[in-house]
Scaffold this motif. Sequence first.
Motif, mmCIF file in Angstrom:
data_model
loop_
_atom_site.group_PDB
_atom_site.id
_atom_site.type_symbol
_atom_site.label_atom_id
_atom_site.label_comp_id
_atom_site.label_asym_id
_atom_site.label_seq_id
_atom_site.Cartn_x
_atom_site.Cartn_y
_atom_site.Cartn_z
ATOM 1 N N ASP A 3 0.821 -1.201 0.000
ATOM 2 C CA ASP A 3 0.000 0.000 0.000
ATOM 3 C C ASP A 3 0.861 1.259 0.000
ATOM 4 O OD1 ASP A 3 0.775 0.549 2.668
ATOM 5 O OD2 ASP A 3 -0.780 -0.788 3.428
ATOM 6 N N GLU A 4 0.205 2.400 -0.161
ATOM 7 C CA GLU A 4 0.907 3.673 -0.269
ATOM 8 C C GLU A 4 1.619 4.067 1.018
ATOM 9 O OE1 GLU A 4 -1.818 6.610 -1.650
ATOM 10 O OE2 GLU A 4 -2.387 5.432 -3.394
ATOM 11 N N ASN A 5 1.108 3.631 2.168
ATOM 12 C CA ASN A 5 1.711 3.982 3.454
ATOM 13 C C ASN A 5 2.949 3.143 3.765
ATOM 14 O OD1 ASN A 5 -0.349 5.795 3.821
ATOM 15 N ND2 ASN A 5 -1.625 4.323 4.924
ATOM 16 N N ASN A 6 3.289 2.236 2.879
ATOM 17 C CA ASN A 6 4.400 1.335 3.146
ATOM 18 C C ASN A 6 5.537 1.562 2.154
ATOM 19 O OD1 ASN A 6 5.724 -0.632 4.529
ATOM 20 N ND2 ASN A 6 4.806 -2.306 3.400
ATOM 21 N N GLU A 7 5.952 2.805 2.017
ATOM 22 C CA GLU A 7 7.007 3.117 1.066
ATOM 23 C C GLU A 7 8.351 2.561 1.534
ATOM 24 O OE1 GLU A 7 8.675 7.490 2.240
ATOM 25 O OE2 GLU A 7 6.762 7.412 1.173
ATOM 26 N N MET A 8 9.229 2.360 0.574
ATOM 27 C CA MET A 8 10.547 1.809 0.853
ATOM 28 C C MET A 8 11.456 2.899 1.428
ATOM 29 S SD MET A 8 13.150 -0.191 -1.719
ATOM 30 C CE MET A 8 12.275 0.512 -3.059
ATOM 31 N N VAL A 9 12.167 2.550 2.506
ATOM 32 C CA VAL A 9 13.082 3.467 3.167
ATOM 33 C C VAL A 9 14.520 3.158 2.774
ATOM 34 C CG1 VAL A 9 13.920 4.219 5.433
ATOM 35 C CG2 VAL A 9 11.507 3.693 5.109
ATOM 36 N N TYR A 10 14.800 1.900 2.514
ATOM 37 C CA TYR A 10 16.168 1.439 2.225
ATOM 38 C C TYR A 10 16.099 0.246 1.278
ATOM 39 C CZ TYR A 10 20.667 -0.848 3.055
ATOM 40 O OH TYR A 10 21.886 -1.456 2.892
ATOM 41 N N ARG A 11 17.079 0.145 0.399
ATOM 42 C CA ARG A 11 17.169 -1.004 -0.512
ATOM 43 C C ARG A 11 18.630 -1.288 -0.800
ATOM 44 N NH1 ARG A 11 14.118 -3.648 -4.815
ATOM 45 N NH2 ARG A 11 15.544 -4.212 -6.486
ATOM 46 N N GLU A 12 18.980 -2.564 -0.723
ATOM 47 C CA GLU A 12 20.333 -3.009 -1.070
ATOM 48 C C GLU A 12 20.210 -4.269 -1.923
ATOM 49 O OE1 GLU A 12 24.496 -4.568 0.959
ATOM 50 O OE2 GLU A 12 22.787 -4.112 2.243
ATOM 51 N N VAL A 13 20.937 -4.288 -3.014
ATOM 52 C CA VAL A 13 20.977 -5.453 -3.892
ATOM 53 C C VAL A 13 22.413 -5.961 -3.900
ATOM 54 C CG1 VAL A 13 20.612 -6.341 -6.214
ATOM 55 C CG2 VAL A 13 19.108 -4.559 -5.323
ATOM 56 N N GLN A 14 22.589 -7.211 -3.491
ATOM 57 C CA GLN A 14 23.920 -7.818 -3.461
ATOM 58 C C GLN A 14 24.018 -8.881 -4.543
ATOM 59 O OE1 GLN A 14 25.278 -9.124 0.469
ATOM 60 N NE2 GLN A 14 23.493 -8.083 1.307
ATOM 61 N N ARG A 15 25.150 -8.904 -5.207
ATOM 62 C CA ARG A 15 25.460 -9.936 -6.194
ATOM 63 C C ARG A 15 26.815 -10.528 -5.830
ATOM 64 N NH1 ARG A 15 22.400 -10.237 -10.624
ATOM 65 N NH2 ARG A 15 20.962 -8.564 -11.045
ATOM 66 N N PRO A 16 27.032 -11.800 -6.191
ATOM 67 C CA PRO A 16 28.335 -12.401 -5.872
ATOM 68 C C PRO A 16 29.450 -11.703 -6.648
ATOM 69 C CG PRO A 16 27.004 -13.891 -7.214
ATOM 70 C CD PRO A 16 26.146 -12.731 -6.865
ATOM 71 N N ARG A 17 30.540 -11.359 -5.941
ATOM 72 C CA ARG A 17 31.666 -10.667 -6.566
ATOM 73 C C ARG A 17 32.988 -11.388 -6.354
ATOM 74 N NH1 ARG A 17 30.398 -5.142 -3.710
ATOM 75 N NH2 ARG A 17 31.703 -6.238 -2.252
#
Length: 171
Positions: free
Chosen positions: A2-16
């Motif tokens: 829903d609209e009240n549940n916006e994303m505050v943080y996002r991290e995408v990890q891939r093997p390096r």
Amino acid sequence: MDENNEMVYREVQRPRQIWYWGLILAVAVLMWYWFIQQIVFGVPIGNNPAPDVVTIILWVLFGIAFPVIMLGVLKLVVEVHHDGVYIRFVPFHIHYRKYLFKDIRDYQRMTYSPLKRFGGWGLRFNFENEKAYNLIGKEGIELSFNYSKLVIGTQKPDELKRAIDSVRKEL
């Protein structure tokens, strides 16, 4: 969501890790060599060669699908929303796994050994009712629930903890 549940943080990890890439590519090269020798040139590999059908199936699995999935698709996505922490370990999870703040008793930043505590990296469990999502590194956030713990591996432990702190203050 829903609209009240916006994303505050996002991290995408891939093997390096170079060893990881080397291992996956070595298996793929070996499978391609086996396939080309036995199927294309008709030269069986070994004293007791596998049937052509088995060679083709293993080539498709480990020469094509495995490298594509492990090097091209594999990633760990960690998001913090206003209601909880969302985790998706692609391609193993179709949907995000939600860990709601109302269920989280405590959390802390930590440094740990994925190999000693969980037997390695990936989606892991141990005998102490703990689960881990870790793709690379040894930094993470440990979420404590009433009867279990969850360790989330991250390359940005301070940022992830700050995001959780900011949302928890609002509750």
